[in-house]
Design a protein around this motif. Structure first.
Motif, PDB file in Angstrom:
ATOM      1  N   ASP A  50      -7.813  10.038  -0.134  1.00 52.95           N
ATOM      2  CA  ASP A  50      -7.037  10.315   1.080  1.00 52.95           C
ATOM      3  C   ASP A  50      -5.677  10.902   0.741  1.00 52.95           C
ATOM      4  O   ASP A  50      -5.201  11.820   1.435  1.00 52.95           O
ATOM      5  CB  ASP A  50      -6.869   9.024   1.886  1.00 52.95           C
ATOM      6  N   VAL A  51      -5.032  10.393  -0.317  1.00 47.35           N
ATOM      7  CA  VAL A  51      -3.736  10.944  -0.725  1.00 47.35           C
ATOM      8  C   VAL A  51      -3.883  12.405  -1.125  1.00 47.35           C
ATOM      9  O   VAL A  51      -3.087  13.260  -0.719  1.00 47.35           O
ATOM     10  CB  VAL A  51      -3.147  10.120  -1.895  1.00 47.35           C
ATOM     11  N   THR A 107      -8.460   5.487  -1.439  1.00 42.78           N
ATOM     12  CA  THR A 107      -7.055   5.794  -1.181  1.00 42.78           C
ATOM     13  C   THR A 107      -6.625   7.039  -1.947  1.00 42.78           C
ATOM     14  O   THR A 107      -5.904   7.895  -1.414  1.00 42.78           O
ATOM     15  CB  THR A 107      -6.166   4.601  -1.578  1.00 42.78           C
ATOM     16  N   ARG A 115       0.443   4.439  -2.714  1.00 40.74           N
ATOM     17  CA  ARG A 115       0.252   5.842  -2.313  1.00 40.74           C
ATOM     18  C   ARG A 115       1.328   6.739  -2.929  1.00 40.74           C
ATOM     19  O   ARG A 115       1.050   7.884  -3.300  1.00 40.74           O
ATOM     20  CB  ARG A 115       0.267   5.958  -0.790  1.00 40.74           C
ATOM     21  N   ARG A 116       2.538   6.231  -3.015  1.00 45.85           N
ATOM     22  CA  ARG A 116       3.595   7.027  -3.629  1.00 45.85           C
ATOM     23  C   ARG A 116       3.322   7.247  -5.113  1.00 45.85           C
ATOM     24  O   ARG A 116       3.546   8.340  -5.638  1.00 45.85           O
ATOM     25  CB  ARG A 116       4.944   6.328  -3.424  1.00 45.85           C
ATOM     26  N   VAL A 173      -4.633   2.023  -7.173  1.00 50.52           N
ATOM     27  CA  VAL A 173      -5.172   2.053  -5.814  1.00 50.52           C
ATOM     28  C   VAL A 173      -6.678   2.263  -5.900  1.00 50.52           C
ATOM     29  O   VAL A 173      -7.234   2.506  -6.973  1.00 50.52           O
ATOM     30  CB  VAL A 173      -4.525   3.182  -4.981  1.00 50.52           C
ATOM     31  N   THR A 199       5.673  15.613  -3.468  1.00 50.09           N
ATOM     32  CA  THR A 199       5.790  14.428  -4.313  1.00 50.09           C
ATOM     33  C   THR A 199       7.205  14.249  -4.847  1.00 50.09           C
ATOM     34  O   THR A 199       7.618  13.132  -5.139  1.00 50.09           O
ATOM     35  CB  THR A 199       4.796  14.501  -5.483  1.00 50.09           C
ATOM     36  N   ALA A 255       0.410   7.362  -6.484  1.00 48.36           N
ATOM     37  CA  ALA A 255      -0.688   8.333  -6.552  1.00 48.36           C
ATOM     38  C   ALA A 255      -0.167   9.745  -6.342  1.00 48.36           C
ATOM     39  O   ALA A 255      -0.582  10.690  -7.036  1.00 48.36           O
ATOM     40  CB  ALA A 255      -1.746   7.982  -5.509  1.00 48.36           C
ATOM     41  N   ARG A 274      -4.472  14.595   1.997  1.00 42.13           N
ATOM     42  CA  ARG A 274      -3.265  14.757   2.799  1.00 42.13           C
ATOM     43  C   ARG A 274      -2.302  15.754   2.153  1.00 42.13           C
ATOM     44  O   ARG A 274      -1.709  16.602   2.841  1.00 42.13           O
ATOM     45  CB  ARG A 274      -2.570  13.405   2.982  1.00 42.13           C
ATOM     46  N   PRO A 299       0.813  -1.228   0.000  1.00 44.91           N
ATOM     47  CA  PRO A 299       0.000   0.000   0.000  1.00 44.91           C
ATOM     48  C   PRO A 299       0.838   1.264   0.000  1.00 44.91           C
ATOM     49  O   PRO A 299       0.413   2.291  -0.521  1.00 44.91           O
ATOM     50  CB  PRO A 299      -0.821  -0.134   1.284  1.00 44.91           C
ATOM     51  N   PRO A 307       1.689  11.835   2.073  1.00 42.84           N
ATOM     52  CA  PRO A 307       0.682  10.894   1.567  1.00 42.84           C
ATOM     53  C   PRO A 307       0.744   9.534   2.257  1.00 42.84           C
ATOM     54  O   PRO A 307      -0.135   8.703   2.068  1.00 42.84           O
ATOM     55  CB  PRO A 307       1.022  10.773   0.081  1.00 42.84           C
ATOM     56  N   LEU A 308       1.790   9.304   3.046  1.00 39.19           N
ATOM     57  CA  LEU A 308       1.954   8.033   3.757  1.00 39.19           C
ATOM     58  C   LEU A 308       1.558   8.211   5.213  1.00 39.19           C
ATOM     59  O   LEU A 308       2.288   8.847   5.981  1.00 39.19           O
ATOM     60  CB  LEU A 308       3.411   7.555   3.676  1.00 39.19           C
TER      61      LEU A 308
END
Length: 321
Positions: free
Chosen positions: A203-204, A200, A172-173, A196, A277, A175, A207, A168, A214-215
């Motif tokens: 949420d990314v 998710t 997320r990375r 994803v 990012t 994304a 955040r 996961p 994002p984690l």
């Protein structure tokens, strides 16, 4: 697999000449047990139809029934056809041989499971275990021997037909990286690109918009606690569980996040997303440094140097502003 079996049950039964049928997809080491075939040949009852792979004319299920039919002196046999690839035909052969007929030995089931892992690395351990008649933990151990790193990191297809990421954090990375280049992308576009769920992806985005990593901390800590994960269940490497600088206390990027003048404008929030990012992307690239082929190392190093020079130009521009 259920769909393949259902389609086979609904397929019309045809009379097929014995001479047109080739070798089988059987997962057995000794594909024919003459004693068992002889017992079937002596039965007064009609034998159930066998299953044949249409494109290759190889037997998927029914080697002993085929032999028994020949021992009876018959020229044709009742059969249904399966349309699919060789790999799919083998998986179906394993499943059918596990669920009925002469039982497969444990070593045969393990060998079959390992071959299915090699041919379908995106299938989940539990799905392959059910097909081959072994436990999901056994499949996990076999997966560690059968597949490479790239296959381990990809999503797995579960019994319900839904793909789920093994790692996961990596999803997320991806994304976050996609968002940096496509800040106006929809949630579905982000989810599809990163592999994803839409939840998710949402949420990314939230955040990053809030100036957070994002984690999630809980997810990173949970990954750290997996000190000895079963092989094949998406192992988390040391680089994967190392928290990137964006979540290591009051650093320079955090100072920007805490500045209301930056967070209050759309352009400011976009800048935060880009900077966040970039850090995530650098962390992700470090994970794959050892997996890069030697002949590609120089090219990647040159890309990194060019980007470093570009960032230096940006730094000089802001220093003089």
């Amino acid at each position: 697999m259920r769909d393949w079996v259902r389609r086979g049950d609904e397929s019309p039964v045809e009379k097929v000449p014995l001479g047109s049928i080739r070798d089988s997809h059987s997962p057995r080491k000794a594909k024919l047990n003459e004693y068992h075939a002889g017992v079937l040949a002596q039965s007064p009852l009609p034998l159930p139809p066998i299953v044949i792979h249409r494109s290759s004319m190889r037997v998927i299920d029914g080697v002993h029934r085929l032999r028994a039919t020949g021992l009876r002196g018959e020229d044709t046999i009742a059969a249904t056809f399966f349309d699919g690839s060789d790999a799919e035909a083998f998986a179906l052969a394993v499943h059918l041989n596990v669920t009925h007929g002469l039982p497969l030995t444990l070593s045969e089931r393990k060998a079959a499971a390992q071959k299915i892992v090699e041919q379908h690395p995106h299938w989940s351990d539990r799905s392959i275990g059910l097909i081959a008649g072994v436990s999901n933990k056994t499949v996990g151990k076999l997966r560690g021997c059968a597949t490479g790193e790239v296959a381990q990191l990809g999503p797995r297809l579960g019994r319900d037909g839904r793909a789920r990421p093994v790692n996961p954090l990596a999803g997320r990375r991806r994304a976050a990286e996609f968002l940096s280049s496509n800040p106006r992308a929809s949630l579905r576009e982000i989810a599809r690109s990163a592999g994803v769920s839409v939840t998710t992806a949402r949420d990314v985005r939230r955040r990053i918009d809030d100036g957070e990593s994002p984690l999630p901390d809980a997810l990173v800590k949970s990954s750290r606690r997996r000190e000895n994960p079963p092989v094949g269940f998406g192992e988390i490497t040391a680089a994967e569980t190392t928290m990137p600088p964006v979540v290591r206390g009051p650093d320079l990027l955090q100072r920007l996040r805490n500045d209301p003048s930056v967070r209050s404008s759309e352009r400011g929030r976009t800048l935060l997303r880009l900077l966040s990012t970039v850090v995530v992307a650098i962390s992700a690239c470090n994970e794959f440094a050892e997996a890069v082929p030697n002949h590609c190392s120089g090219t990647i190093a040159e890309i990194a140097r060019k980007n470093a020079r570009a960032w230096q130009d940006i730094a000089d521009k802001f220093d003089t502003a």
